[in-house]
Every structure is written in C-alpha cells, then in structure tokens.
Design an enzyme around this catalytic site. Sequence first.
Site, PDB file in Angstrom:
ATOM      1  N   ARG A  24       1.315  -1.187  -0.103  1.00  0.00           N
ATOM      2  CA  ARG A  24      -0.142   0.101   0.170  1.00  0.00           C
ATOM      3  C   ARG A  24       1.034   0.885  -0.046  1.00  0.00           C
ATOM      4  NH1 ARG A  24      -5.440  -0.671   1.985  1.00  0.00           N
ATOM      5  NH2 ARG A  24      -5.709  -2.413   0.343  1.00  0.00           N
ATOM      6  N   ARG A  28      -3.333   6.338   0.847  1.00  0.00           N
ATOM      7  CA  ARG A  28      -3.598   7.714   1.520  1.00  0.00           C
ATOM      8  C   ARG A  28      -2.931   8.314   3.091  1.00  0.00           C
ATOM      9  NH1 ARG A  28      -9.067   4.808   3.267  1.00  0.00           N
ATOM     10  NH2 ARG A  28      -7.789   3.461   3.616  1.00  0.00           N
ATOM     11  N   ARG A  37      -6.856  11.524  -5.967  1.00  0.00           N
ATOM     12  CA  ARG A  37      -7.590  10.381  -5.602  1.00  0.00           C
ATOM     13  C   ARG A  37      -8.875  11.739  -5.498  1.00  0.00           C
ATOM     14  NH1 ARG A  37     -11.518   8.351  -4.358  1.00  0.00           N
ATOM     15  NH2 ARG A  37     -12.747   7.445  -3.700  1.00  0.00           N
ATOM     16  N   ASP A  74      -7.108  -2.669  -7.552  1.00  0.00           N
ATOM     17  CA  ASP A  74      -7.734  -3.255  -6.491  1.00  0.00           C
ATOM     18  C   ASP A  74      -7.792  -4.823  -6.577  1.00  0.00           C
ATOM     19  OD1 ASP A  74      -8.158  -2.234  -3.431  1.00  0.00           O
ATOM     20  OD2 ASP A  74     -10.040  -3.621  -3.909  1.00  0.00           O
ATOM     21  N   TYR A 150     -15.166 -11.305  -0.285  1.00  0.00           N
ATOM     22  CA  TYR A 150     -15.755 -10.339  -0.397  1.00  0.00           C
ATOM     23  C   TYR A 150     -16.476 -10.800  -1.474  1.00  0.00           C
ATOM     24  CZ  TYR A 150     -12.262  -7.587   1.180  1.00  0.00           C
ATOM     25  OH  TYR A 150     -11.090  -7.126   2.446  1.00  0.00           O
TER      26      TYR A 150
END
Length: 343
Positions: A24, A28, A37, A74, A150
């Site tokens: 990652r 952020r 973003r 992703d 998921y």
Amino acid sequence: MSLPLLVKTLNGQLNERPPVWIMRQAGRYLPEYRELRQKANNFIDFCLNPEMAAEATLQPLRRFDLDAAILFADILLIPMAFGMNLQFIPGKGPVLDPVSFKDNLDKYRNEWSVEKLKNVGETVERVRAALPKDKALIGFAGSPWTVATYMVEGEGSRDKWEARVWAWKDQEGFDQLLRLIEEATVEYLLMQVKSGAQVLKLFDSWTDNLSPVLFEQVVIKPTSRIIRQLRNKGVTCPIIGFPRGCGGLIGKYVSETGCTAIGLDQGQTANFVDNCLPPMFPVQGNLDNSLFMAGGERLEPEIERIISDFSNRPHVFNLGHGITPKTPIAHMQRMIKTVKGSS
Ligand code: CP3
C-alpha cells in the site's frame, strides 16, 4: 543490463542489502495521493484511469528511494468485471451484492472479459515506460479465496464465516466459484506481464482461521493451479505468494503452490521460517505495521533485527501488512535509510 535488485533477490540471490518496497505504498498517507484521489469520481474510476493510476503508482517512488513500484489497482476489480455491483464506501470499505450458493455462476462467467480491465494493462505500460530500469514493477491480483470472501460476504469480514461454511458444506459449488475467479485471474495476470510487469504477487490476505483441510481446498489448490497455468502460458517472472495469517501452513504452501517467494506477516519468526522452508527460499516481510505507525525509538532496532534475522536467505524488506493512512511520512524515510544503511 543487470536486473533490478528485487528481481535478483526473488531469483534467489543474496545481495549486499535487501530490496525494499511497502504494501500500500501508494495510498492515503501521502498528501499527493489524497489530492489526486479527489480528482476521480470514485475509487474504481481512479483505478481504471491509466493516467491517474500510473501517477499514483509512481508517486511513492518520486518521494522515496524504493526498489519497486506496485501497480495501483485493486483485488476487487475482478468481481467488478464479473458484473457485480461494487462500491467503495468511505470509512467502511468495499461493498458488493453477495453471491449465494444458489446462484448460477454462468452469469458472472458470461459477463467476464479481460477487455474490461484493459486500462490496467495500459497503466502497467505507462508505468514501465516511466520507471528507471533499476526499479522493478510489481503486478498483482487477489488469490481466489480472498476474492471469494468479499464476493460471498458482500463486504470485508472478520471471520469470513459465510465463505467458510459454504466451502465445507458444498465443496463442489464453492470450487466452481474458486475456478471462476481463477480463470479470470490467469488472464488478468497474463495481461499485466505482457504489458510489462516484472514480478507478480498473489494477495491472499484472509487465510487466517482456516483449518489445514480447508486451507488445502481453498488456498493451496487454486493458487497452485493459477501458478501452473501462468507457467504453461510462458510466464517466467517471479511470483510472490502472500497467504497472510496462515501460520504453520507456510511450509505446505511453499512446497505445493510453486510460488517463487513468500510474503510473511508480522507473526512469523526467522527460526520458524528456517524450520519450514528450504534454505535460500526467498521471503518478504515482516515489520509490524503498527510499529511503523508508532515510530519512536523502537523502530530502527526492530528493522535491524528483521534484516539480521533473515540475512541467511534472500529477503525483501516490507511490512507484515499494508501501511495505514495515518502513518507519518517521516517513518518511511527512516525505514528506507535504515534498510539502505544495513549493507
Ligand atoms: O500501493 C499498493 O499496494 C497498490 C495498490 C493496492 C490497493 N489495494 C489500493 C487501494 C493493492 C495492492 C491493493 C490490494 C488489496 N485490496 C487487498 C490485498 C492487500 C491487503 O491489504 O490485504 C485487499 C484485501 C483489497 C480490498 C480493499 N481495497 C479494501 C479492503 C479497501 C478498503 C480499505 C481501506 O483501506 O479503505 C480497498 C480500497 C483501497 N485499495 C485503497 C487503496 C489505496 C483505499 C481507498 C481510497 O484511497 O479511497
């Protein structure tokens, strides 16, 4: 032309220091990421915009002297390409309409086309063209089990209960789901390699809590089929497996899946690894991401301990799981300095 340090290490070479990149690393905790973003309507549009995704991939390398870039995308783009209604809700994470064991999976198979993800291939091409030759570009996908959790739960879940119950109760039906994800993943990764990815990583982030029998069924078998198919289709690059949280099952994972290297979470010790894995089998990891966030005077000694503990085998320095959004940028700089000073 000599290969990037990451590729040499994954090929089994011991070098003067471990190569370093961070899970990652595009994300952020970087102000320039947060700014970029905001220019996209949503996270999926961002991932599928080659110009923006390439920029996000390159941002951490502009700021830090890392040895590799990881494609900005992703693991849930594959379920999205199955036609599942995927949304990333700020503060909550991914949400999708869950698959049920009663569903006919043909509707997903018929929806799937790797063409839907061709923009990711374009991102890879753009990044490769912009990246210096000594920096490796890592492509990736989720492993079938983690992606399936998921799809079945409809969101991230702590104990993956619905998926585990289904996998026990209806092995054949669950295998159909894993195979669907597998087929798409092979095409998707092949596209990434053709576009310029030099290393592949399979993220199996949710393999904690699986019994050995279920681990064999939902992790080892599908992962080994993916790797075998990629090899049969001519993919020769290193493939890192990351069965996070699988504890004592790493030995079996390494001996049976055909991966080139294994990502360790923070719980695994070098002693344990030496008992489970062949000598010189490459490993990646495994600084605790909560220490990385905490910083303080315990950070450098822990980095040095990890480097020293794994110095008997090819080792890629990384965290045990991804960097979190509130981690100070200064910790990244301190970490890289310590790793680079370790030779
Ligand atoms: O820098 C990199 O590592 C490359 C990009 C990358 C992302 N996701 C970007 C992302 C990679 C390799 C992933 C993999 C991924 N995605 C995994 C496996 C790795 C892991 O951490 O276990 C998983 C489980 C996912 C699914 C996913 N995507 C979740 C659970 C979330 C929400 C959680 C959160 O942090 O908000 C995402 C969103 C996501 N993927 C973000 C990023 C940078 C944050 C979303 C945003 O910026 O708005």
